[in-house]
Scaffold this active site. Structure first.
Site, mmCIF file in Angstrom:
data_model
loop_
_atom_site.group_PDB
_atom_site.id
_atom_site.type_symbol
_atom_site.label_atom_id
_atom_site.label_comp_id
_atom_site.label_asym_id
_atom_site.label_seq_id
_atom_site.Cartn_x
_atom_site.Cartn_y
_atom_site.Cartn_z
ATOM 1 N N CYS A 157 3.340 -6.911 6.121
ATOM 2 C CA CYS A 157 2.878 -6.215 4.762
ATOM 3 C C CYS A 157 2.744 -7.360 3.674
ATOM 4 O O CYS A 157 2.115 -7.065 2.540
ATOM 5 C CB CYS A 157 3.829 -5.281 4.247
ATOM 6 N N HIS A 288 5.826 -3.368 -4.806
ATOM 7 C CA HIS A 288 5.578 -3.353 -3.529
ATOM 8 C C HIS A 288 5.741 -1.538 -3.088
ATOM 9 O O HIS A 288 4.798 -1.145 -2.517
ATOM 10 C CB HIS A 288 6.447 -4.015 -2.621
ATOM 11 N N HIS A 323 0.386 3.082 2.405
ATOM 12 C CA HIS A 323 0.789 1.601 2.593
ATOM 13 C C HIS A 323 -0.160 0.908 3.718
ATOM 14 O O HIS A 323 -0.134 1.403 4.977
ATOM 15 C CB HIS A 323 2.344 1.519 3.169
#
Length: 391
Positions: A157, A288, A323
């Site tokens: 990520c 995040h 995401h």
């Protein structure tokens, strides 16, 4: 001027097919979360941030031949970089342009589609290479005729955030005059099934930083920035600057962040040191904020460790896009620059209750504010954490 200049950017995500559309969605609080239509999956109950363009539609827009070997992530990447090229004022990328692209799963979508056909179908064997993340990067570079420094970063990520960091370092060191940085990732069965097996996907829209958060929604996107050296930017429109960056790996767990937020704490601290800034000089944090029990607590703890009782206003825009894995750092870099340019904090959707452990609350409505400095966090599996600071 301090920092590395950003002179172009392009994006495609579930909330828009260019920067303008994405900005509009952020301003009006319109998310792009829906159910899978393009991705063939049995998990029709799991919300995703899906781009409602098929591979054939993308191929037609990009004018690719029918027998091309582009993965979906490559198609999305080309689409985004076409916008970047247009708004950078260039008609083509000069020969000395570098390309650093982040991706989490690369072309696994093609592996899923053709794996069982490789033995019998020679035509499908061109996709064997697609399993490697670098194949997607090479196909994007091929489309634009980029033959200089081309490389791939795959750190889950934090992939595209690390691409931005590496690009800034290459400019600062004088090794490159110009570099395209960012990342692209698409929805795949592999990622949807994998995250589902970890029990961290929500059957509802994600609620980052909420006390009753249930998990994340996966998404797909591509986002890229053009970084240029000071002697290349005369007369150009400067969209912002990368002034700080930091990376850390706490190696706490393969898929979980440490409870004390050590990786995020170190990444943020290093970014602040690189930028020569104190914590009080951060105006807004693009967090995040995935919506999982583990990430949001760990990141919140890290924020309190760095900022104490004066945590800046923050929000997670993953509630808009899902995401997007390896693309997340890049599209959130673009959102961070939009915040600075327009004096807006974009909201953390679906939030109701503060987390009991940290009592922090994100911004939940679009807020006008003079913003000079934004911190953007990207926290990856394996503890690979990266923080970027923009002005």
């Amino acid at each position: 001027m301090e920092g590395v200049a950003v002179t172009g950017m392009g994006i495609i995500s579930a909330i828009g097919r260019d920067v303008e559309e994405a900005h509009f969605s952020l301003k009006i609080g319109k998310d792009g979360i829906s159910y899978p239509e393009i991705l063939s999956t049995i998990h029709q109950n799991l919300p995703v941030g899906e781009i409602k363009l098929s591979n054939s539609e993308l191929s037609e827009i990009l004018k690719l031949p029918e027998d091309h070997a582009y993965t979906r992530a490559a198609l999305l990447g080309v689409y985004a970089i076409r916008e970047l090229l247009e708004n950078s004022g260039l008609d083509h990328f000069p020969r000395d342009t570098g390309f650093i692209s982040g991706t989490s799963v690369g072309g696994i979508d093609k592996t899923e589609q053709h794996f069982y056909n490789y033995k019998e179908s020679a035509a499908d064997r061109k996709y064997i290479q697609a399993q490697h993340p670098g194949f997607t990067t090479e196909k994007i570079a091929e489309y634009f005729g980029i033959n200089g420094m081309v490389t791939t970063i795959s750190t889950a990520c934090s992939s595209s955030a690390n691409a931005i960091m590496m690009g800034a370092q290459m400019i600062e060191s004088g090794k490159l005059k110009r570099v395209i940085v960012g990342g692209s990732d698409c929805l795949t069965k592999f990622t949807l099934n994998g995250f589902n097996s970890l029990k961290i996907l929500s059957e509802n829209k994600s609620r980052p930083f909420d006390n009753e958060r249930e998990g994340l929604n996966l998404g797909e996107a591509a986002g890229y920035l053009l970084l240029e050296a000071e002697d290349q930017i005369a007369g150009k429109n400067i969209l912002g600057r990368v002034v700080g960056y930091g990376n850390a790996n706490d190696a706490f767990h393969q898929t979980a962040s440490s409870e004390n937020g050590e990786g995020a704490f170190n990444a943020i601290s290093r970014a602040l040191k690189k930028a020569g800034l104190s914590p009080s000089e951060i105006d807004y944090i693009n967090a995040h904020g995935t919506g999982t029990r583990n990430n949001d607590l760990s990141e919140s703890v890290a924020l309190k460790r760095v900022f104490g009782d004066h945590v800046p206003e923050f929000s997670s825009t993953k509630s808009f896009t899902g995401h997007t894995l390896g693309a997340a750092g890049a599209i959130e870099a673009i959102f961070s620059l939009l915040s600075i340019q327009n004096g807006k904090i974009f909201p953390n959707l679906n939030f109701s209750n503060k987390m009991a452990e940290t009592n922090l609350a994100p911004v939940t409505e679009v807020k006008s504010k003079h913003i000079e400095t934004v911190l953007s966090n990207s926290l990856g599996f394996g503890g690979n954490c990266t923080s970027l600071i923009f002005q």
